[in-house]
Design an enzyme around this catalytic site. Structure first.
Site, PDB file in Angstrom:
ATOM      1  N   THR A  52       0.922  -1.201  -0.126  1.00 34.85           N
ATOM      2  CA  THR A  52       0.082  -0.026  -0.174  1.00 34.85           C
ATOM      3  C   THR A  52       0.871   1.325   0.146  1.00 34.85           C
ATOM      4  O   THR A  52       2.068   1.178   0.318  1.00 34.85           O
ATOM      5  CB  THR A  52      -0.921  -0.016   1.229  1.00 34.85           C
ATOM      6  N   SER A  53       0.356   2.445  -0.358  1.00 33.26           N
ATOM      7  CA  SER A  53       0.888   3.774  -0.545  1.00 33.26           C
ATOM      8  C   SER A  53       0.122   4.687  -0.253  1.00 33.26           C
ATOM      9  O   SER A  53      -1.092   4.581  -0.836  1.00 33.26           O
ATOM     10  CB  SER A  53       1.778   3.939  -1.702  1.00 33.26           C
ATOM     11  N   PRO A  54       0.372   5.763   0.871  1.00 28.78           N
ATOM     12  CA  PRO A  54      -0.730   6.865   0.911  1.00 28.78           C
ATOM     13  C   PRO A  54      -0.279   8.043  -0.355  1.00 28.78           C
ATOM     14  O   PRO A  54      -1.022   8.895  -0.088  1.00 28.78           O
ATOM     15  CB  PRO A  54       0.030   7.496   2.355  1.00 28.78           C
TER      16      PRO A  54
END
Length: 764
Positions: free
Chosen positions: A324-326
């Site tokens: 995941t990545s913000p």
């Protein structure tokens, strides 16, 4: 965790292992992912991107049933270590050395116990750190033994130590050599701040134990994470992917703690997957990243409400965070072309240095602070909307408290493959794509993601690798198709580089099962793991012992207890992007985790014949043998004809909302006194003839910066900045800064505290 300067680190290794260690600390590994706000702009109202689901994934709501009554406790304490002169933990860039503080970091403790059987407890810690750690957990467990007989109910079986995976906290506290390299070893002050703060949070939770009820609910948050390794995710079977609407989990699960005596809520514990990489690799200010922001906003909201207690605690725990990545706008080439990075290997042209993920407010050149605040706000808004929906939509928790923990040696473990064959794990090793980094923190030199088989890299790295340790034929075959760059699990000089002995732990609270993961499980890895746990728990009738209408609710929390890098699916592993290359124990790592945890679930049954599984082999603890090349504070002195705390550059007379106010003082090294549970900086407001503190280190918009001006003379400066919001919640009037410092005398003796006060300025 990220690694970006690994190549240089390996190159200098040829001079010998001890010299190697020192030189690598200078040149590093690869750069990858190892307050008062203006409240009106942060209203917790539901939006199309935050949709409360209530109990839709569990069972219809039952507002009349409070569930089982438990003994509940929540607590919070400061764990902010040295904010200057220590490498930040996460991106593994030796140049990312702390220069100050944006937000203090905390340990949050959540205790659930049986009212009658005091030995049946669970203790779940959420630390604003990159991960849990073997040495940190060991220190906490040893500290609990020293707190007295009543704390002996907390031990290896029921204590889980998780990290929010923030990449902007102080480093130099981990047990194994590899993550110590860029932080110049192991720093006792950094380590003790975490351990002692965690123990204080536990004491506060324990001392506040009171009967209460637990309820759980879920929501979807659509705008706070994306998949940064979509190419690898798409390698998973199409029929499996078709079961899910999204390529990352969008579900936030919330566990609410409600006191029976007065119906007030004492805390919430949430699980949602998003990397703590909103603050970029060029940031040098300590903070809790986006989950620290979310927790702060939720706590302040609840502490001022009628529903929450004054010491309300909000834990924003990680879930299957691996891919995941913000940086939700995606990855683009920062070479002026404005093009998206290559889909397969995240390169721009021939390299990956210019490929960077973009946060929602990436155009603001503030080291990611604005995007971090926004991603934290989105989690807070979703969580608050979910909390409000729990008035009518919630699932009461019913049933016993159970847990198990064991250590397993993953260097050569035989498990059954889903196809029925027997397969083995391998001694830990990292692949070439580990050095390529991710779009959150790209690596260095010519390393690329998606690099299986024969490595597509300069052959000099093979020479450097072989100098450290040439992997055996069996090791190469075991890890295939991963091309091994670092055979870390078999390097024992000067002490182990990474763990081979792994924590296996599951907590049971009624029908809620918490899988405590030591590694960063990818989206699909976490889904498979949870699904196997759910099916096995149902087959064992684990959650039907109290109520056959309560199917299991399974969450995954981590990285916890001991950091084991990543856990990718076998299909993702074969692609050998960063996450696959960082899956330590070979292609069957996930199968091993699933096989062991499901096989141990019978220990969570109420009528289990045995309380706990065999403990397994203890991991080594390196706190007393680890190197430390971080220099100590020798002394502090003011410049000639100046004194500590004196204003060097004062504020202006007046500022508008939206301006940044700043003042600079004669300072001293903040490592002299971490001021835990206190503050380095404050903003004071003149109200009714007296000065009242309105900002301190807990506030995102008050920044503390420290700068050494002369190493020889021991002089330094401190700059305080206040980013004044544009909202009218910032009251007009007269303000001033107050700086709190501590100096180490040149002539020796006790460290001495001092203060500095700026001139008065007006907010118009």
């Amino acid at each position: 965790m990220a690694r970006s300067h690994i190549a240089a680190a390996l190159a200098v290794a040829c001079v010998g292992i001890l010299v190697t260690f020192h030189l690598i600390s200078q040149f590093g590994l690869p750069n990858v992912g190892f307050f008062h706000f203006q409240q009106s702009s942060l209203e917790a109202t539901a939006s199309p991107n935050q949709i409360p689901l209530g109990p839709t994934a569990v069972r219809p709501p039952n507002t009349e049933d409070n569930g089982s009554m438990y003994l509940l406790g929540t607590g919070k304490a400061d764990i902010t270590g040295p904010v200057v002169e220590i490498n930040l933990m996460g991106y593994a860039d030796p140049n990312q050395v702390g220069s100050g503080l944006r937000q203090r970091i905390y340990s949050r403790a959540f205790i659930v116990g049986d009212l009658d059987k005091k030995e049946e407890r669970t203790l779940y810690l959420v630390l604003d750190t990159q991960s849990g750690d073997t040495a940190v957990r060991h220190g906490i467990l040893e500290g609990l033994k020293e707190l007295g007989p009543e704390y002996q109910v907390y031990g290896k079986s029921n204590v889980a130590v998780t990290g929010t995976h923030s990449h902007s906290g102080p480093g130099a506290w981990l047990n194994y050599l590899l993550p110590q390299i860029t932080s110049k070893g192991f720093d006792e002050q950094s380590y003790r701040a975490i351990v002692d703060g965690a123990l204080l949070s536990i004491r506060r939770a324990h001392e506040g134990l009171a009967p209460g009820f637990l309820t759980v609910a879920e929501t979807k948050i659509h705008d706070a994470n994306i998949n940064r390794s979509l190419y690898a995710y798409l390698a998973n079977p199409e029929e499996e992917r078709a079961k899910y609407q999204h390529d990352v989990d969008k579900t936030m699960t919330m566990l609410r703690f409600r006191r029976a005596e007065d119906g007030k809520d004492t805390g919430v514990l949430t699980w949602f997957p998003v990397h703590g990489t909103s603050m970029l690799g060029n940031n040098t200010l300590v903070s809790g990243d986006n989950k620290g922001v979310a927790a702060m906003l939720f706590e302040r909201d609840m502490q001022s409400s009628r529903e929450g207690t004054e010491d309300f605690v909000a834990g924003f725990s990680q879930a299957n965070v691996g891919d995941t990545s913000p940086n939700v706008l995606g990855a683009y080439c920062e070479d002026g072309s404005g093009e998206k990075c290559n889909f397969q290997d995240s390169t721009c042209g021939k390299g990956n240095k210019m490929c960077h993920g973009r946060g929602p407010l990436f155009r603001k050149k503030d080291q990611g602070a604005s995007s971090c605040l926004e991603i934290g706000r989105r989690q807070y808004v979703g969580a608050k909307a979910l909390y409000l929906s729990m008035t009518t939509n919630n699932v009461p928790i019913n049933g016993p408290i159970k847990s198990f923990h064991t250590y397993r040696d993953f260097s050569n473990m035989t498990v059954q493959h889903p196809n029925g064959s027997l397969v083995s794990t391998c001694p830990a090793a990292l692949g070439y794509s580990f050095a390529a980094g991710t779009t959150d923190g790209p690596g260095a030199f010519d390393f690329k993601q998606n690099n299986p088989g024969s490595p597509n890299a300069n052959p000099v790295w093979s020479v450097v690798r072989n100098f450290l340790r040439e992997p055996s034929e069996s090791q190469v075959a075991c890890h295939a198709p991963k091309p091994i760059l670092l055979d870390v699990g078999e390097i024992e000089r000067p002490y182990l580089w990474t763990p081979n002995i792994v924590d296996i732990q599951v907590l049971r609270i009624g029908q809620l099962l918490i899988v405590v993961s030591p590694g960063e499980a990818t989206t699909m890895a976490g889904r498979r793991w949870r699904e196997h746990i759910s099916h096995t728990a149902s087959a064992l009738a684990l959650t039907s012992e109290a109520d056959d209408e309560n199917p299991p609710i399974v969450v995954l929390g981590g990285p916890a207890n001991s950091y084991t890098h990543y856990i990718a699916t076998e299909e993702e592993y074969n692609i050998q992007r960063y996450e696959g290359a960082s899956t330590l124990y070979g292609p069957h790592t996930l199968n091993a985790y699933i096989s062991i945890t499901t096989s141990l679930l019978p220990y969570l049954q109420t009528n289990s014949r045995e309380e706990h599984p065999p403990p397994g082999p203890d991991p080594p603890i390196h706190t007393n043998v680890s190197y430390n090349f971080n220099s100590k504070v020798r002394f502090d002195r003011p410049p000639f004809f100046k004194k500590f705390g004196q204003v060097l550059r004062d504020t202006k007379a007046a500022y508008q909302r939206g301006n940044t106010v700043s003042a600079t003082f004669v300072g001293a090294n903040p490592r002299n006194n971490l001021r835990l549970e206190g503050t380095f900086a404050a903003v004071e407001h003149l109200s009714h003839g007296s000065w009242k503190r309105v900002r301190d280190d807990t506030d995102w918009d008050l920044i503390y910066r420290w700068r050494r001006t002369s190493t020889i003379l021991g002089t330094s400066e401190v700059e305080l900045e206040w980013e004044v919001g544009q909202d009218d919640r910032v009251e007009g009037g007269l303000y001033r800064f107050r700086y709190f410092g501590d100096r180490k005398p040149f002539e020796g003796g006790e460290i001495e505290a001092f203060e500095g006060v700026s001139g008065v300025f007006r907010i118009e």
